[in-house]
Design a protein around this motif. Structure first.
Motif, mmCIF file in Angstrom:
data_model
loop_
_atom_site.group_PDB
_atom_site.id
_atom_site.type_symbol
_atom_site.label_atom_id
_atom_site.label_comp_id
_atom_site.label_asym_id
_atom_site.label_seq_id
_atom_site.Cartn_x
_atom_site.Cartn_y
_atom_site.Cartn_z
ATOM 1 N N GLU A 128 0.854 -1.179 0.000
ATOM 2 C CA GLU A 128 0.000 0.000 0.000
ATOM 3 C C GLU A 128 0.892 1.232 0.000
ATOM 4 O O GLU A 128 1.714 1.422 0.892
ATOM 5 N N LYS A 129 0.746 2.061 -0.998
ATOM 6 C CA LYS A 129 1.619 3.222 -1.119
ATOM 7 C C LYS A 129 1.041 4.433 -0.392
ATOM 8 O O LYS A 129 -0.168 4.606 -0.297
ATOM 9 N N THR A 130 1.940 5.278 0.093
ATOM 10 C CA THR A 130 1.563 6.563 0.656
ATOM 11 C C THR A 130 1.770 7.633 -0.406
ATOM 12 O O THR A 130 2.375 7.377 -1.463
ATOM 13 N N LEU A 131 1.295 8.825 -0.138
ATOM 14 C CA LEU A 131 1.519 9.926 -1.076
ATOM 15 C C LEU A 131 3.012 10.168 -1.264
ATOM 16 O O LEU A 131 3.473 10.429 -2.385
ATOM 17 N N GLU A 132 3.766 10.049 -0.196
ATOM 18 C CA GLU A 132 5.214 10.244 -0.286
ATOM 19 C C GLU A 132 5.849 9.218 -1.218
ATOM 20 O O GLU A 132 6.797 9.535 -1.954
ATOM 21 N N ASP A 133 5.333 7.988 -1.205
ATOM 22 C CA ASP A 133 5.854 6.953 -2.104
ATOM 23 C C ASP A 133 5.691 7.377 -3.559
ATOM 24 O O ASP A 133 6.606 7.209 -4.378
ATOM 25 N N TYR A 134 4.510 7.915 -3.903
ATOM 26 C CA TYR A 134 4.283 8.338 -5.287
ATOM 27 C C TYR A 134 5.167 9.524 -5.653
ATOM 28 O O TYR A 134 5.658 9.610 -6.783
ATOM 29 N N GLU A 135 5.384 10.416 -4.711
ATOM 30 C CA GLU A 135 6.273 11.545 -4.985
ATOM 31 C C GLU A 135 7.694 11.047 -5.233
ATOM 32 O O GLU A 135 8.397 11.552 -6.120
ATOM 33 N N ASN A 136 8.130 10.053 -4.467
ATOM 34 C CA ASN A 136 9.478 9.514 -4.637
ATOM 35 C C ASN A 136 9.644 8.813 -5.980
ATOM 36 O O ASN A 136 10.757 8.723 -6.507
ATOM 37 N N ILE A 137 8.543 8.294 -6.532
ATOM 38 C CA ILE A 137 8.614 7.629 -7.835
ATOM 39 C C ILE A 137 9.085 8.600 -8.912
ATOM 40 O O ILE A 137 9.744 8.202 -9.883
ATOM 41 N N LEU A 138 8.786 9.880 -8.742
ATOM 42 C CA LEU A 138 9.232 10.872 -9.725
ATOM 43 C C LEU A 138 10.745 10.846 -9.886
ATOM 44 O O LEU A 138 11.279 11.102 -10.967
ATOM 45 N N LEU A 139 11.440 10.511 -8.817
ATOM 46 C CA LEU A 139 12.895 10.481 -8.871
ATOM 47 C C LEU A 139 13.411 9.257 -9.617
ATOM 48 O O LEU A 139 14.582 9.207 -9.982
ATOM 49 N N LYS A 140 12.527 8.264 -9.850
ATOM 50 C CA LYS A 140 12.916 7.076 -10.604
ATOM 51 C C LYS A 140 12.443 7.139 -12.049
ATOM 52 O O LYS A 140 12.737 6.245 -12.842
ATOM 53 N N ASP A 141 11.706 8.184 -12.384
ATOM 54 C CA ASP A 141 11.057 8.251 -13.695
ATOM 55 C C ASP A 141 12.089 8.533 -14.773
ATOM 56 O O ASP A 141 12.523 9.666 -14.971
ATOM 57 N N THR A 142 12.502 7.479 -15.486
ATOM 58 C CA THR A 142 13.547 7.624 -16.502
ATOM 59 C C THR A 142 13.075 8.370 -17.741
ATOM 60 O O THR A 142 13.875 8.664 -18.625
ATOM 61 N N THR A 143 11.780 8.701 -17.837
ATOM 62 C CA THR A 143 11.334 9.525 -18.963
ATOM 63 C C THR A 143 11.866 10.937 -18.812
ATOM 64 O O THR A 143 11.779 11.736 -19.748
ATOM 65 N N ASN A 144 12.432 11.264 -17.654
ATOM 66 C CA ASN A 144 13.034 12.569 -17.445
ATOM 67 C C ASN A 144 14.542 12.553 -17.663
ATOM 68 O O ASN A 144 15.248 13.463 -17.253
ATOM 69 N N LEU A 145 15.014 11.500 -18.314
ATOM 70 C CA LEU A 145 16.413 11.433 -18.725
ATOM 71 C C LEU A 145 16.490 11.709 -20.215
ATOM 72 O O LEU A 145 15.936 10.972 -21.024
ATOM 73 N N TYR A 146 17.167 12.770 -20.604
ATOM 74 C CA TYR A 146 17.236 13.161 -22.000
ATOM 75 C C TYR A 146 18.675 13.013 -22.503
ATOM 76 O O TYR A 146 19.617 13.406 -21.814
ATOM 77 N N SER A 147 18.824 12.435 -23.681
ATOM 78 C CA SER A 147 20.147 12.264 -24.268
ATOM 79 C C SER A 147 20.296 13.174 -25.485
ATOM 80 O O SER A 147 19.400 13.261 -26.334
ATOM 81 N N PHE A 148 21.431 13.862 -25.531
ATOM 82 C CA PHE A 148 21.703 14.770 -26.650
ATOM 83 C C PHE A 148 23.201 14.740 -26.911
ATOM 84 O O PHE A 148 24.006 14.995 -26.016
ATOM 85 N N ASN A 149 23.563 14.399 -28.160
ATOM 86 C CA ASN A 149 24.979 14.307 -28.530
ATOM 87 C C ASN A 149 25.761 13.403 -27.572
ATOM 88 O O ASN A 149 26.842 13.749 -27.093
#
Length: 225
Positions: free
Chosen positions: A104-125
């Motif tokens: 069972e997740k808490t709100l804090e758990d979902y907020e922490n997931i943002l730090l694992k979200d690899t869609t926020n990793l951008y590659s350029f050159n």
């Protein structure tokens, strides 16, 4: 790569072999046309969580870090055994594992997931830029964007495999005001239903999932509505 056994020895496509009193270059066609002479051993790619060996062409299911069931795909090489996922040989085995292990997740758990979200990793050159740290900035400077992202993570988790219909002909639940009132009044917020889904809203598969999201967000809902 699959192993080919001929006369109790391992051979490879392209090898010169003695075949029916002739020296021939081994081809895939020769192997395929003579299954009684050539034993083909598939390469073991990996073993699933439920203990089943997976070979090239086998179908697998996997669970991601949100405990969402995905897959039903065929695998072709070892790259599919990505440690970001937990792999299963059947959909039923994956579903049973989710039931037994999903916390069972808490709100804090979902907020922490943002730090694992690899869609926020951008590659350029050939340089990777990590933008995940910006969520702390967004929380303060752009709270609507931040909490909408958290709400979408909650919805993805609670909805499981359910997805809203691409056409406007199915029911879905969303968070809305129950009546005209000040948004600071948390009690005025509730689960509402659309008989035809619309774009731009975060939808839930049923009322209980929507109400759980409301409970998790608490007064932070005021930043979204």
């Amino acid at each position: 790569m699959n192993k080919i056994i001929y006369l109790k020895q391992e051979v490879n496509i392209g090898d010169i072999i003695n075949f029916q009193d002739l020296k021939l270059t081994l081809t895939q066609e020769i192997v395929d046309n003579n299954p009684n002479l050539f034993e083909v051993k598939k390469e073991l790619l990996f073993t699933t969580e439920d203990g089943v060996d997976i070979y090239k062409g086998d179908r697998v299911w996997y669970v991601n870090y949100l405990y969402t069931l995905c897959g039903g795909n065929q695998v072709y090489d070892k790259r599919y055994n990505h440690n970001a996922f937990t792999w299963f040989s059947t959909k039923e085995a994956a579903e049973a594992w989710i039931t037994a292990n999903k916390p069972e997740k808490t709100l804090e758990d979902y907020e922490n997931i943002l730090l694992k979200d690899t869609t926020n990793l951008y590659s350029f050159n050939n340089v990777t830029i990590d933008l995940r740290f910006l969520w702390d900035v967004f929380k303060e400077k752009e709270p609507k964007l931040y909490w909408l992202k958290v709400l979408q993570l909650i919805a993805d988790d609670l909805n499981g495999e359910w997805r809203r219909a691409k056409i406007r002909d199915s029911q879905a639940w969303f968070i809305g005001k129950q009546y005209e009132s000040n948004l600071d009044d948390y009690n005025s917020i509730g689960a509402k239903k659309h008989n035809t889904v619309d774009y731009g809203l975060v939808y839930f598969k049923d009322r209980s999932s929507c109400e759980k999201a409301i409970s998790l967000l608490g007064n932070n809902i005021k930043y979204i509505l």
